[in-house]
Write a protein that holds these residues in place. Sequence first.
Motif, PDB file in Angstrom:
ATOM      1  N   THR A 165      18.942  60.138  76.982  1.00  0.00           N
ATOM      2  CA  THR A 165      17.550  59.741  77.686  1.00  0.00           C
ATOM      3  C   THR A 165      16.911  61.110  78.045  1.00  0.00           C
ATOM      4  O   THR A 165      15.832  61.122  78.738  1.00  0.00           O
ATOM      5  N   VAL A 367      12.965  54.565  75.260  1.00  0.00           N
ATOM      6  CA  VAL A 367      12.495  55.706  75.812  1.00  0.00           C
ATOM      7  C   VAL A 367      10.766  55.803  76.037  1.00  0.00           C
ATOM      8  O   VAL A 367      10.456  56.180  76.949  1.00  0.00           O
ATOM      9  N   SER A 377      13.120  59.023  83.540  1.00  0.00           N
ATOM     10  CA  SER A 377      14.224  58.760  82.566  1.00  0.00           C
ATOM     11  C   SER A 377      15.511  58.215  83.190  1.00  0.00           C
ATOM     12  O   SER A 377      16.329  57.827  82.550  1.00  0.00           O
TER      13      SER A 377
END
Length: 461
Positions: A165, A367, A377
């Motif tokens: 991520t 994402v 994130s």
Amino acid sequence: MIVMVGIMAVTIIKFEGSPHVPLLVGAAAAAFIAWKLGYKWEVIEEGAYNGIRLALPAILIIIMVGLTIGAWIGGGIVATMIYYGLKIITPSLFLVSISVICAIVSLAIGSSWSTMGTIGVAGMGIGISMGIPAPMVAGAIISGSYFGDKMSPLSDTTNLAAGITGTELFDHIKHMFYTTIPGMGLALIVYFFLGRKFSSSAVDAEKINGVMEVLQDSFVISPWLLLVPVAVVVLVVKKVTAVPALAAGIFLGWACHAFVQGAPLAEAVNTLHDGFVIETGNQMVDDLFNRGGIDSMMYTVSLAIIAMTFGGVMERTGMLKAIVHQILKVARSAGSLITATITSAFLTNATASEQYVSILLPGRMYVKAYRDKKLHSKNLSRALEDGGTITSALVPWNTCGVFILATLAVHPFAYAPYAVMNYAVPLLAILMAFLGWKVEYLTDEQVKELEAKEAEQTETA
């Protein structure tokens, strides 16, 4: 997705194989469908390479984790942590104690499986000898083992979730405190009350004492060795990033192996690649300590590369976008998006039957959705672990559920009610998401920085 999940189920459940080949077949199926729909091979290939490129930061960290495990085991640091952890067992608080011990060991070595396969097996024998039901003991062991695995910077799943991520490792771990610590706290409270009626039982500590004696005979045990993990923690508090912090831990561990434990320099160096090797005559100790090194991480590295090839093809050809588009019709708020992520990770555990895949695939699917909502994130990386890492133990046909059944001899449906941490954390995470507590957003400046960085990476590629 259907091709991949179908082959994954047959390979893992029926043939007891690894998820690598099903993911490769899934990538081939995705590439074929995209080609039939008019995508040129060059575009499909570019998607695969871009997917792998995204996994490179995680792969670097995973390799360093292998080095750290080898160095810390060889340096006696892990042995010292386990030795002092085993000392806290008391008869009146067995369930709480075994859960805490498993948490300490798993935190030290970054592996729930190794912890359950060693300390967990001993704990099952002791608990059953006290008259405590096996599912109850197993639940306490599993909760502690997965807590340590989830929160350890040495854990491969923790590094995968952060790396995939684009989240800084220790930011990811700190953000998990808000869901994982309350979940573990709730579990310990439950174990305290469950264990009160067994308080009069006597503990047969022969196995635990045997382990402690072997550790003393095999390693130099000293509280001074605990300064090595303390040093890494201090570096993290000082906001040193993961790679240099782990590098410092590796060097200190290697120095302890060579100069405190007295190993030859060549052996200390080779341990960094091949892992630590010891033969004590105690099977539990041997199973726990024969591990680490770069070589031990190649399974995870290869899986990350193959999974990101699959994810990269699906992302580049619009397949992930199509799936996420349908989900986002319902998940419009931050709370519902985080809930969708946790649910997707759990469903991936149930369908793909593999813990790593439950992190890798949803990690890439969401994402952009998080970015569009200006969510940091680390919200995504935490949701992946809350829904993927720890729920894998609750699925009987998942590799984790199969391993636990074979190791602790308790069926997942039997221990699930007592694996309190494993279901409390995702429920707490969903509640917190809808309340908006500890859901962190990106500033406009951070969004611009990320967009500029991505544009630069695209040009370089």
